[in-house]
Design a protein around this motif. Structure first.
Motif, PDB file in Angstrom:
ATOM      1  N   MET A 240       5.391   3.309  -3.858  1.00  0.00           N
ATOM      2  CA  MET A 240       4.852   4.673  -3.795  1.00  0.00           C
ATOM      3  C   MET A 240       5.633   5.576  -2.845  1.00  0.00           C
ATOM      4  O   MET A 240       5.241   6.704  -2.608  1.00  0.00           O
ATOM      5  CB  MET A 240       3.383   4.634  -3.332  1.00  0.00           C
ATOM      6  CG  MET A 240       2.438   3.914  -4.257  1.00  0.00           C
ATOM      7  SD  MET A 240       2.221   4.747  -5.850  1.00  0.00           S
ATOM      8  CE  MET A 240       3.033   3.547  -6.928  1.00  0.00           C
ATOM      9  N   GLU A 241       6.735   5.067  -2.308  1.00  0.00           N
ATOM     10  CA  GLU A 241       7.522   5.823  -1.337  1.00  0.00           C
ATOM     11  C   GLU A 241       7.917   7.182  -1.906  1.00  0.00           C
ATOM     12  O   GLU A 241       8.392   7.278  -3.042  1.00  0.00           O
ATOM     13  CB  GLU A 241       8.786   5.041  -0.955  1.00  0.00           C
ATOM     14  CG  GLU A 241       9.552   5.641   0.203  1.00  0.00           C
ATOM     15  CD  GLU A 241      10.711   4.759   0.648  1.00  0.00           C
ATOM     16  OE1 GLU A 241      11.336   5.097   1.655  1.00  0.00           O
ATOM     17  OE2 GLU A 241      10.970   3.740  -0.017  1.00  0.00           O
ATOM     18  N   GLY A 242       7.692   8.229  -1.132  1.00  0.00           N
ATOM     19  CA  GLY A 242       8.024   9.567  -1.596  1.00  0.00           C
ATOM     20  C   GLY A 242       6.877  10.269  -2.291  1.00  0.00           C
ATOM     21  O   GLY A 242       6.910  11.480  -2.505  1.00  0.00           O
ATOM     22  N   GLN A 243       5.843   9.503  -2.666  1.00  0.00           N
ATOM     23  CA  GLN A 243       4.677  10.100  -3.305  1.00  0.00           C
ATOM     24  C   GLN A 243       3.571  10.282  -2.266  1.00  0.00           C
ATOM     25  O   GLN A 243       3.399   9.455  -1.401  1.00  0.00           O
ATOM     26  CB  GLN A 243       4.175   9.211  -4.436  1.00  0.00           C
ATOM     27  CG  GLN A 243       5.187   8.974  -5.547  1.00  0.00           C
ATOM     28  CD  GLN A 243       4.606   8.164  -6.684  1.00  0.00           C
ATOM     29  OE1 GLN A 243       3.457   8.344  -7.063  1.00  0.00           O
ATOM     30  NE2 GLN A 243       5.405   7.255  -7.235  1.00  0.00           N
TER      31      GLN A 243
ATOM     32  N   VAL B 202      -1.029   1.922 -12.616  1.00  0.00           N
ATOM     33  CA  VAL B 202      -2.189   2.778 -12.337  1.00  0.00           C
ATOM     34  C   VAL B 202      -2.993   2.209 -11.168  1.00  0.00           C
ATOM     35  O   VAL B 202      -3.434   2.937 -10.274  1.00  0.00           O
ATOM     36  CB  VAL B 202      -3.077   2.919 -13.584  1.00  0.00           C
ATOM     37  CG1 VAL B 202      -4.397   3.611 -13.247  1.00  0.00           C
ATOM     38  CG2 VAL B 202      -2.343   3.698 -14.674  1.00  0.00           C
ATOM     39  N   ALA B 203      -3.178   0.881 -11.160  1.00  0.00           N
ATOM     40  CA  ALA B 203      -3.936   0.242 -10.079  1.00  0.00           C
ATOM     41  C   ALA B 203      -3.261   0.468  -8.731  1.00  0.00           C
ATOM     42  O   ALA B 203      -3.933   0.729  -7.720  1.00  0.00           O
ATOM     43  CB  ALA B 203      -4.073  -1.259 -10.358  1.00  0.00           C
ATOM     44  N   TYR B 204      -1.946   0.392  -8.691  1.00  0.00           N
ATOM     45  CA  TYR B 204      -1.211   0.643  -7.453  1.00  0.00           C
ATOM     46  C   TYR B 204      -1.396   2.094  -6.995  1.00  0.00           C
ATOM     47  O   TYR B 204      -1.593   2.361  -5.799  1.00  0.00           O
ATOM     48  CB  TYR B 204       0.274   0.351  -7.656  1.00  0.00           C
ATOM     49  CG  TYR B 204       0.666  -1.113  -7.543  1.00  0.00           C
ATOM     50  CD1 TYR B 204      -0.285  -2.130  -7.696  1.00  0.00           C
ATOM     51  CD2 TYR B 204       1.980  -1.494  -7.323  1.00  0.00           C
ATOM     52  CE1 TYR B 204       0.074  -3.470  -7.610  1.00  0.00           C
ATOM     53  CE2 TYR B 204       2.345  -2.834  -7.222  1.00  0.00           C
ATOM     54  CZ  TYR B 204       1.393  -3.819  -7.370  1.00  0.00           C
ATOM     55  OH  TYR B 204       1.749  -5.151  -7.280  1.00  0.00           O
ATOM     56  N   GLN B 205      -1.334   3.025  -7.946  1.00  0.00           N
ATOM     57  CA  GLN B 205      -1.507   4.434  -7.602  1.00  0.00           C
ATOM     58  C   GLN B 205      -2.908   4.699  -7.057  1.00  0.00           C
ATOM     59  O   GLN B 205      -3.080   5.432  -6.085  1.00  0.00           O
ATOM     60  CB  GLN B 205      -1.252   5.301  -8.834  1.00  0.00           C
ATOM     61  CG  GLN B 205       0.197   5.333  -9.273  1.00  0.00           C
ATOM     62  CD  GLN B 205       0.397   6.014 -10.616  1.00  0.00           C
ATOM     63  OE1 GLN B 205      -0.555   6.179 -11.398  1.00  0.00           O
ATOM     64  NE2 GLN B 205       1.627   6.392 -10.922  1.00  0.00           N
ATOM     65  N   ARG B 206      -3.917   4.091  -7.693  1.00  0.00           N
ATOM     66  CA  ARG B 206      -5.297   4.294  -7.250  1.00  0.00           C
ATOM     67  C   ARG B 206      -5.527   3.649  -5.880  1.00  0.00           C
ATOM     68  O   ARG B 206      -6.232   4.199  -5.030  1.00  0.00           O
ATOM     69  CB  ARG B 206      -6.282   3.710  -8.276  1.00  0.00           C
ATOM     70  CG  ARG B 206      -6.235   4.346  -9.648  1.00  0.00           C
ATOM     71  CD  ARG B 206      -6.403   5.852  -9.605  1.00  0.00           C
ATOM     72  NE  ARG B 206      -7.750   6.240  -9.176  1.00  0.00           N
ATOM     73  CZ  ARG B 206      -8.035   7.380  -8.558  1.00  0.00           C
ATOM     74  NH1 ARG B 206      -7.084   8.230  -8.238  1.00  0.00           N
ATOM     75  NH2 ARG B 206      -9.277   7.664  -8.234  1.00  0.00           N
TER      76      ARG B 206
ATOM     77  N   ALA C 124      -6.370   4.267  -0.034  1.00  0.00           N
ATOM     78  CA  ALA C 124      -5.972   3.976   1.347  1.00  0.00           C
ATOM     79  C   ALA C 124      -5.718   5.268   2.123  1.00  0.00           C
ATOM     80  O   ALA C 124      -6.118   5.408   3.284  1.00  0.00           O
ATOM     81  CB  ALA C 124      -4.715   3.101   1.347  1.00  0.00           C
ATOM     82  N   ASN C 125      -5.053   6.223   1.480  1.00  0.00           N
ATOM     83  CA  ASN C 125      -4.760   7.501   2.125  1.00  0.00           C
ATOM     84  C   ASN C 125      -6.046   8.244   2.483  1.00  0.00           C
ATOM     85  O   ASN C 125      -6.212   8.753   3.599  1.00  0.00           O
ATOM     86  CB  ASN C 125      -3.900   8.352   1.188  1.00  0.00           C
ATOM     87  CG  ASN C 125      -3.535   9.704   1.784  1.00  0.00           C
ATOM     88  OD1 ASN C 125      -2.799   9.781   2.750  1.00  0.00           O
ATOM     89  ND2 ASN C 125      -4.060  10.769   1.192  1.00  0.00           N
TER      90      ASN C 125
END
Length: 312
Positions: A232-235, A287-291, A296-297
């Motif tokens: 997710m680096e950069g996102q 999608v699971a990683y993005q969610r 976490a954020n």
């Protein structure tokens, strides 16, 4: 006789695994998100969270786990990972906690219906869903009682994580599920196979629960968290702190990715389980990683906003 015992034991473990996975991300999934969140907290906020969790009724139990499994992991991070999965732990029989488990706090059933129209915020059990759990945690985290505050941190951590899982925010209410008050129960009554040649079928909900991992190994959870962080680096996910927005995002993911825009034949039985499309697994994990990253954020933001000196 020994072989029979092994078979019976395996069957029991499969049943237990199926039951436990109907409630939330796998316990490793919760620990993955907790680790991702922990790395975003300042040392000052980490210390404040740790002081609060020291007052949790199961802190001594977590310490035993740390002594046994925590080699190489900072103790404060390990404890926070334990806290994030605690609302699932307390549903187990004989777990050393006597409070309410509130199993209905882990989800809400937005209405997925490709025929009659979707309703993202349909709440058949309004008053008994994830929103009520979040409101409880928001209120209790400001309690002067550190025991209550610690429990609130556990619940908020867990429920922020849960509401970002697409099938904790949606249920299919069409076809074989049309007559059910809860639809397919967030994919718990929707059976799938990963390959046509597989003899084993899975609940769609369980499949999504386990996309962040299936074990309860903290080291593996941290490794997965680091992989997600790298991917997710950069996102930077939206810092929107409205739970309704979180649920809407998850609902839309459920429609498009979990239910594959109505391209998965629905089945209430293992025998009729739909076979997942070739690209389904790769897409679902992304999608699971993005969610997870978004959860976490947002959890980190919530902790920063609520765990301050005025609350200690």
């Amino acid at each position: 006789m020994k072989n029979l015992l092994k078979v019976c034991t395996l069957c029991l473990l499969l049943v237990i695994g199926s039951i436990s996975s109907t409630f939330a991300w796998s316990k490793q999934g919760h620990m993955v998100i907790a680790s991702l969140c922990w790395q975003q907290l300042s040392p000052s906020t980490q210390k404040k969270v740790s002081i609060i969790l020291n007052h949790h009724p199961n802190h001594a139990e977590w310490k035993k786990w740390f002594d046994q499994y925590g080699a190489g992991i900072p103790e404060d991070e390990f404890m926070f990972m334990c806290a994030s999965k605690w609302p699932d732990d307390i549903k187990m029989k004989n777990f050393p906690y006597q409070g309410t488990t509130n199993s209905f706090w882990h989800y809400t059933n937005g209405r997925v219906d490709f025929i009659h129209g979707h309703d993202a915020h349909y709440r058949p059990k309004k008053g008994k869903d994830i929103y009520n759990g979040i409101e409880y945690a928001k209120k209790q985290v400001h309690s002067s009682n550190l025991n209550d505050k610690a429990i609130a941190v556990c619940w908020m951590s867990h429920l922020v994580e849960d509401i970002h899982q697409p099938l904790h925010a949606a249920s299919n209410y069409q076809g074989p599920f049309a007559q059910s008050a809860s639809g397919d129960k967030g994919g718990n009554d929707f059976y799938i196979k990963t390959k046509a040649t597989n003899k084993t079928s899975y609940r769609l909900h369980s499949y999504w629960d386990q996309l962040l991992g299936r074990s309860q190994n903290q080291q593996k959870a941290i490794q997965t968290a680091l992989k997600i962080k790298k991917d997710m680096e950069g996102q930077r996910p939206s810092g929107n702190m409205n739970p309704v927005q979180w649920q809407t995002e998850s609902f839309n993911c459920a429609v498009k990715y979990a239910y594959w825009n109505n391209q998965l034949p629905a089945s209430r039985t293992a025998e009729g389980a739909a076979v997942l499309p070739v690209d389904y697994g790769k897409t679902a994990k992304k999608v699971a990683y993005q969610r997870a990253y978004a959860a976490a954020n947002r959890l980190a933001i919530w902790l920063k906003q609520n765990i301050d000196e005025a609350n200690m």
